[in-house]
Write an enzyme that holds these catalytic residues in place. Structure first.
Site: not given
Ligand code: FMN
Length: 365
Positions: A65, A110, A114, A139, A173, A175-176, A214, A243
């Site tokens: 991040k 998760n 952010f 990002n 996301s 979570n915001t 995204k 996402n």
């Molecule tokens: C712990 C965690 C934190 C994440 N933080 C962000 C983030 O800050 N910004 C974002 O655009 N996506 C974030 N993602 C989403 C990932 O970039 C991705 O889109 C999502 O996990 C699906 O891919 P995966 O199944 O390969 O993990 C996060 C995912 C995880 C697991």
């Protein structure tokens, strides 16, 4: 060496609290020796958004991040790394625990919110490594307490343009609170209009930095119609699909953990996010390329995403279960598929299955 690292670290990391394990992994990567990675097979090269990717496998946002280890990730064999989400001000995120492994589902939930070191610190790190090259996308997101979220994105575009290979505007996301509302037609139109204007303003000193959008996998198809229409009319350079999901498939085995609030990623996200890639691909009609992300954990899964319409792939959650050796494994599988089918590049199969996929029943979530 990566395999030996995985064999040792995977059992240890899985035994730790997930967030402690993540921190340890970042610290470990800081000490990765600066050896050059093996060059990729030229057949894996992808040209998209005006950039030349040595291979199509990227580190998804959320792992690094605050841009602590982009070069180590590139050395591990990723074709590109997306850092962030970064917000203008540093942010602590939600209280812990906020990261959960669903072991039997090979999934993650998760609600980090952010957490990041903020634009100033992240810019310093990216500026210090800029001469190293490689594709490092930035990002961007908005601070939780921001009175004007659109201005947050604009500020970040202006700040990071000189050091970003590309931008991802993250409006997906979960979570915001309220962030995902920015995917709604009129709001998205205003946001993208201002972001593209900002990119044009800094073009003189920073060049033409591609801007990607995204999206969440939870959009209805009517919402996706609007999002793609706005993205096309504002001339974004690409989209990232998708996402994490706020849905909880009935097939999840870790029923207690599944109740945790937050975004679900990993294997159970694969079908939905791949369907959304196909649905986006048929709406975009070749106007720009897509990055497919969600549950990719093998060469076969990467290939399915590409055939659904993704020119590039990202992954995160599968690394928790399969280790960093997965990147090489996927690249090897893709190369041998190209060889076996007598093709010169992956671009020949991008979207080959999109129409068929969109005609199937909706994936049960
Ligand atoms: C712990 C965690 C934190 C994440 N933080 C962000 C983030 O800050 N910004 C974002 O655009 N996506 C974030 N993602 C989403 C990932 O970039 C991705 O889109 C999502 O996990 C699906 O891919 P995966 O199944 O390969 O993990 C996060 C995912 C995880 C697991």
């Amino acid at each position: 060496m990566i395999r030996a690292f995985d064999a040792f670290s995977l059992p240890v990391l899985r035994w730790l609290d997930p967030e402690d394990a993540h921190r340890l992994a970042i610290q470990g990567l800081r000490f990765l020796p600066p050896v050059k990675p093996r060059p990729d097979d030229p057949k894996l090269a992808v040209r998209a958004f005006g950039l030349n990717f040595p291979n199509p496998i990227g580190m998804a946002a959320g792992f690094d991040k605050s841009a602590e280890v982009p070069d180590a990730l590139l050395r591990l064999g990723f074709g590109f790394v997306e850092i962030g989400s970064v917000t203008p001000k540093p942010q602590a995120g939600n209280p812990r625990p906020r990261l959960f492994r669903l072991e039997r589902d090979e999934a993650v939930i998760n609600r980090m919110g952010f957490n990041n070191d903020g634009a100033e610190a992240v810019l310093r790190r990216l500026a210090a490594r800029a001469a190293n090259g490689g594709i490092v996308g930035v990002n961007v997101g908005a601070n939780k307490d921001s009175p004007d979220r659109v201005s947050d994105y604009v500020k970040l575009i202006e700040t990071f343009a000189p050091v970003a290979s590309y931008f991802t505007v993250n409006v997906s996301s979960p979570n915001t609170p309220g962030l995902r509302n920015l995917q709604e037609g009129a709001l998205l139109d205003e946001l993208l209009g201002r972001v593209i204007d900002a990119r044009e303003r800094v073009r003189q000193k920073a060049g033409d930095t591609p801007v990607l959008l995204k999206i969440a996998p939870d959009l209805s198809l009517a919402q996706l119609d609007d999002v793609v229409q706005v993205a096309r009319s504002r001339k974004v350079d690409g989209m990232i699909v998708s996402n994490t999901t706020i849905a909880r498939p009935s097939t999840l085995r870790e029923e207690m953990r599944a109740k945790e609030q937050g975004g679900l990623s990993g294997r159970p996200l694969f079908r939905l996010s791949t369907r959304m890639v196909a649905e986006t691909y048929v709406r975009v009609e070749g106007a720009f390329p897509l990055i497919g992300v969600g549950g990719v954990d093998s060469g076969g899964a990467a290939l399915t995403k590409i055939r659904a319409g993704a020119s590039l792939i990202q992954l995160y959650s599968s690394l928790v279960y399969k280790g960093l050796g997965l990147v090489d494994e996927i690249k090897r599988d893709l190369t041998s598929t190209l060889l076996r089918t007598g093709r010169d590049s992956l671009s020949e199969i991008v979207g080959a299955d999109a129409a068929t996929l969109t005609a199937e029943d909706w994936p049960g979530m």
